[in-house]
Design an enzyme around this catalytic site. Structure first.
Site, mmCIF file in Angstrom:
data_model
loop_
_atom_site.group_PDB
_atom_site.id
_atom_site.type_symbol
_atom_site.label_atom_id
_atom_site.label_comp_id
_atom_site.label_asym_id
_atom_site.label_seq_id
_atom_site.Cartn_x
_atom_site.Cartn_y
_atom_site.Cartn_z
ATOM 1 N N MET A 174 0.798 -1.219 0.000
ATOM 2 C CA MET A 174 0.000 0.000 0.000
ATOM 3 C C MET A 174 0.834 1.275 0.000
ATOM 4 O O MET A 174 0.404 2.290 -0.542
ATOM 5 C CB MET A 174 -0.912 0.036 1.233
ATOM 6 C CG MET A 174 -2.086 -0.897 1.186
ATOM 7 S SD MET A 174 -3.098 -0.715 2.674
ATOM 8 C CE MET A 174 -3.587 1.013 2.542
ATOM 9 N N VAL A 196 7.553 3.555 3.172
ATOM 10 C CA VAL A 196 7.856 3.980 4.531
ATOM 11 C C VAL A 196 9.215 4.653 4.537
ATOM 12 O O VAL A 196 10.206 4.077 4.060
ATOM 13 C CB VAL A 196 7.839 2.795 5.517
ATOM 14 C CG1 VAL A 196 8.077 3.295 6.933
ATOM 15 C CG2 VAL A 196 6.511 2.061 5.451
ATOM 16 N N ASP A 220 -2.248 -9.846 10.301
ATOM 17 C CA ASP A 220 -0.982 -10.045 9.592
ATOM 18 C C ASP A 220 0.165 -10.166 10.607
ATOM 19 O O ASP A 220 1.201 -9.523 10.456
ATOM 20 C CB ASP A 220 -0.732 -8.890 8.622
ATOM 21 C CG ASP A 220 0.296 -9.257 7.546
ATOM 22 O OD1 ASP A 220 0.521 -10.470 7.325
ATOM 23 O OD2 ASP A 220 0.858 -8.344 6.920
#
Length: 916
Positions: free
Chosen positions: A99, A102, A212
């Site tokens: 998505m 970072v 997750d």
């Protein structure tokens, strides 16, 4: 890298990597069919994937590195013109996911130094679903406050409109890798795993399922603290974001990690907290045995699904044998990483550890542990040598556990037949008691699980289900379904009562706790420690709402029970716990006595507790006890005016905390805060500032901005800024604290917000904002009057400030009435010889002067000034202000004498020998 490669967008690289990953999971014969479907006429994309597959046949690891390197370069190129996000500059790239990207960020607003992790949604992925998941992750992190969960710090949108999240930066390594590098033994691994369980349990209590859980999402920092990351595909059971789930759970959608995904997650069935329990089981399997229960790396999606849904996992102890079968050195390496050898490791894992892992890995969600807390508790029981839920509950099993824990005394007992017989009878009874307690725990947990699962929007006919809804369902069902099961009923009534209290539902909380008290008393008896525990819970609720008189007899009854129970069978195996329970109850009595103004009794009780710790001993479970006791003693000494002894007690509290928990622990922060408030109170503002900053540094590294610890310290700093004369800064800080309180608690605000309202009103008065100041004081007054006992010292502060505002706006009659109320209240609590009483009397003189009643003003200051100087010192700001008032009174009286010939009055003696 070629220009053609450079021209690929972030989204194209993400798509290329996704297709390559999926193709490599399939047998070679099936890849063409997948790419024909997925590429759908995009020849360029098809050629790029084919080229990567061809290269991968030669060196798959190299191709993976090339993809990541290329993607990172493209992403860095895209970010060159956007090197700043919010208050942070981009320092480096940490990693990329499905998505978002970072980054490592560095704060640049000069407020303070801070490194953060900034997650930014990928360019081109601003679909409704992606935005929804990203927003959900941000809200989830904002709601979670736990030392083992990476904190949310900020969020917003970049200049080009992409959302971002600013998180705590964790400079750590994945959990399994951390354990292996340090050759941690099994017990040390279990300790870390229980911390992870605690973080997951906190998420579950907020109705969040992570979905997750895997080693790469659990980093361990340099101090050995595991931190849970990445709630990007978490499921919110109380879904505030959409009617449907936030993320798909099909295997092919890459929104799960197959090696750690539960059967129901792989199958696309409804997800509950049991899914995280399964993932934790896989994680524990890997921590113990050095491998996962199933090898899925070279399997097709269909084969993966078949294995996860139907194949039975090998127990961890036997999985070590399969390692030996594949590679003679693998088993030895796994054992060495656990600081042992292969045979010892197999024996260590066999039995109870195998049973716990396999219980977590059961295919049917309802047959796993009922909660993460139950899973962690089972591990703790194993480490303490107690019976576990996952093992057989036969008397033989319980007897073996008992014998193992008491090997030495039993060996001596077996020398004599009478002793043997006595032991047999005792063991049988203890086994029976353990079985009963186990049944109580299992019944309670099973009941809670059923309540949790049945409280769906459909069942309750609501669009959204809140935590209070679930509590209401649970409270009703306890009365209906457990009427004939008093033990689990009492336990659940207590749990539900405390949960109501934490949600500010005091009346419902009292009702449930009173029911628990009655049930405990009937079933266990009036002198049982369980009864004492619920009495303490009730006492604290009464005390928190300001009714100390009602709380005191509850605490005294609780203390009497614990004192009698220490030598009882209840605490036979854990005397330290019994001693601690009794000392804790004694401390509750001491706090309440202090609130009722019985300072001599309170000091005697707290000194008794300190002496008892030296005599009875304590252990690592109770390292917080002594620092808190010394901190409370300092408060009592300060009331007496013994500033030097109070300072020494607080230094001792800080030193004990640092020695036991380190100089950056939350306990140490609390002790620093107490010391800072003391220094602030005696006007040592520079020292107070240094201590407050230490508290901020520790807590901002471990807590969310909305946490109580942050809110409280911000309020104290606001008060410090006011006393430093920095009114604009004080106004900004205190206004922010009240804003957070209103957001968190709504209206009315909770009892402990009254102090901040009063402090902010003082700042507004100093800035000339009298109407706003009075509005805040009116709100605080209503808040205290709503409590059962408004006669607190903080309510006196509100009355005192109302008097000061009334003087400022020219209403001395009202001011005089308010000061009279405050002084009467404080005299009842502390007497005349206390600084707070004297401060009120001194400020009351302003109302007398405004009315022209100089004689009364003079008498008030003559009474107050010696007390202030004796208790606070002649150089304290309150002492200086009182002397300045006395000078004004004398000047006014001299002027009146000159006009009318009235005799002037002399000033009272000043303790420093100087004229006022």
């Amino acid at each position: 890298m070629s220009s053609k490669t450079d021209s690929l967008s972030t989204q194209q690289w993400a798509e290329l990597q996704r297709l390559f990953d999926r193709a490599m999971e399939l047998p070679a014969a099936q890849r063409a069919e997948l790419l024909d479907t997925e590429c759908d006429g995009d020849d360029r994309l098809r050629k790029q994937v084919d080229a990567l597959i061809l290269a991968a046949d030669a060196d798959e690891e190299l191709v993976g590195d090339l993809i990541r390197t290329a993607a990172d370069q493209v992403l860095e190129t895209n970010q060159r013109t956007r090197a700043r996000i919010g208050s942070f500059k981009i320092v480096d790239t940490i990693g990329t996911g499905g998505m978002g990207m970072v980054y490592l960020g560095q704060r640049i607003d000069a407020e303070y130094e801070q490194q953060v992790a900034i997650k930014v949604l990928h360019d081109g992925l601003e679909s409704e679903g992606a935005l929804l998941r990203f927003r959900a992750e941000r809200q989830i992190l904002a709601d979670l406050n736990h030392p083992n969960i990476a904190r949310l710090l900020d969020g917003g949108q970049t200049e080009d409109g992409r959302p971002y999240i600013v998180m705590e930066y964790i400079d750590g390594i994945p959990l399994v890798q951390y354990c292996d590098q340090r050759r941690l033994d099994i017990d040390a691994r279990l300790d870390l795993f229980r911390q992870v369980c605690s973080a997951v349990a906190t998420a579950h209590r907020s109705l969040v399922v992570h979905r997750d859980l895997k080693p790469s999402n659990i980093l361990v920092d340099e101090s050995g603290v595991p931190k849970l990351l990445d709630f990007g595909i978490a499921k919110v059971l109380n879904n505030r974001f959409a009617q449907e789930d936030l993320a798909e759970t099909q295997l092919g959608d890459r929104l799960l990690t197959p090696d750690y995904a539960s059967p129901e997650q792989v199958q696309g069935q409804p997800i509950t907290t049991a899914s995280d329990i399964y993932s934790l089981g896989v994680l524990l399997f890997q921590l113990l045995a050095g491998t996962r229960p199933f090898r899925l790396v070279d399997k097709s999606p269909a084969e993966m699904e078949r294995i996860v849904l139907h194949a039975m996992p090998t127990p961890p102890s036997r999985a070590l044998g399969t390692l030996k079968g594949r590679d003679d050195s693998a088993r030895a390496i796994a054992a060495d990483r656990r600081n042992t050898n292969g045979d010892k490791l197999s024996r260590k894992l066999a039995g109870e550890l195998d049973a716990m892992v396999l219980m977590a890995l059961r295919k049917e969600p309802q047959r796993r542990y009922a909660s993460v807390g139950q899973f962690a508790a089972d591990i703790q029981r194993y480490q303490q040598g107690l019976p576990i839920l996952a093992a057989s509950d036969s008397r033989g099993y319980l007897l073996r556990k008992f014998v193992h824990r008491h090997r030495v005394p039993l060996a001596a007992a077996m020398l004599v037949l009478v002793s043997l017989l006595s032991f047999s009878v005792m063991t049988y009874r203890q086994a029976q008691a353990l079985a009963v307690e186990k049944d109580v725990s299992e019944n309670a947990l099973e009941f809670l699980s059923e309540v949790f699962e049945s409280s769906t929007p459909g069942a309750l006919e609501k669009e959204q289900v809140t935590a209070l809804d679930i509590l209401d369902v649970g409270a009703a069902r306890v009365e209906e379904e457990l009427a004939n099961q008093p033990a689990p009923r009492a336990r659940l009534q207590r749990i539900i009562g405390l949960a109501y209290a934490s949600n500010l539902q005091s009346e419902k909380a009292f009702e449930q706790l009173e029911r628990a008290r009655a049930t405990y008393t009937d079933f266990y008896g009036p002198d049982h420690p369980y009864t004492a525990d619920v009495l303490q819970n009730l006492g604290r609720m009464y005390r928190d709402r300001g009714d100390s008189a009602a709380a005191l007899p509850l605490f005294e009854e609780s203390l009497a029970i614990y004192q009698n129970s220490v030598s009882d069978t209840f605490f036979r195996n854990d005397r330290i716990k019994g001693y601690h329970a009794a000392r804790n109850a004694r401390h509750d009595v001491a706090i309440t006595e202090r609130q009722l103004g019985n300072f001599v009794m309170a000091e005697r009780l707290v000194r008794d507790n300190i002496a008892l710790v030296d005599k009875q001993g304590t252990d690592e479970r109770y390292v917080e006890e002594l620092p808190y006791r010394y901190s409370f003693l300092a408060n009592l000494l300060q009331v007496k005016g013994d500033t030097e002894s109070a300072d020494q007690a607080l230094r001792t509290a800080v030193e004990l905390s640092i020695a036991n928990t380190g100089d950056d622990s939350l306990l140490t922060a609390t002790m620093y805060e107490s010391y800072a408030e003391f220094k602030h109170g005696i006007d040592s503002l520079a020292e107070a500032e240094q201590l407050y900053q230490k508290v901020i540094k520790i807590r901002t590294g471990k807590m969310a901005e909305s946490a109580d610890g942050i809110r409280m310290i911000r309020g104290l700093i606001g008060r410090l800024r006011r006393d430093q004369g920095r009114y604009d800064e004080a106004h900004a800080v205190l206004s922010r604290v009240i804003e957070v309180d209103r957001k968190n608690f709504g209206s009315p605000l909770p009892y402990n917000s009254g102090r901040t309202l009063c402090e902010l009103s003082r700042v507004k008065r100093a800035l000339g904002l009298y109407t706003e100041a009075q509005a805040l004081l009116d709100e605080a007054e209503k808040l205290y009057l709503r409590s059962s006992d408004p006669g607190s010292a903080m309510f006196a502060e509100v009355l005192r400030e109302q008097g000061n505002v009334a003087v400022a706006v020219g209403d001395p009659e009202r001011a005089l009435a308010r000061f009279d109320q405050a002084v009467t209240l404080l005299r009842g609590l502390y007497g005349d010889n206390y600084w707070q009483t004297a401060a009120n009397v001194a400020e009351q003189s302003e109302a007398y002067m405004a009315l022209g009643q100089y004689t009364q003003a003079h008498e008030a200051l003559n009474a107050a000034l010696p007390v202030l100087e004796a208790k606070l010192g002649s150089h304290h700001r309150l002492s200086r202000a009182a002397r300045e008032r006395l000078q004004r009174v004398l000047a006014a009286m001299e002027e009146k004498e000159n006009r009318h010939g009235s005799p002037a009055l002399s000033a009272s003696p000043v303790s420093d020998g100087q004229s006022p």
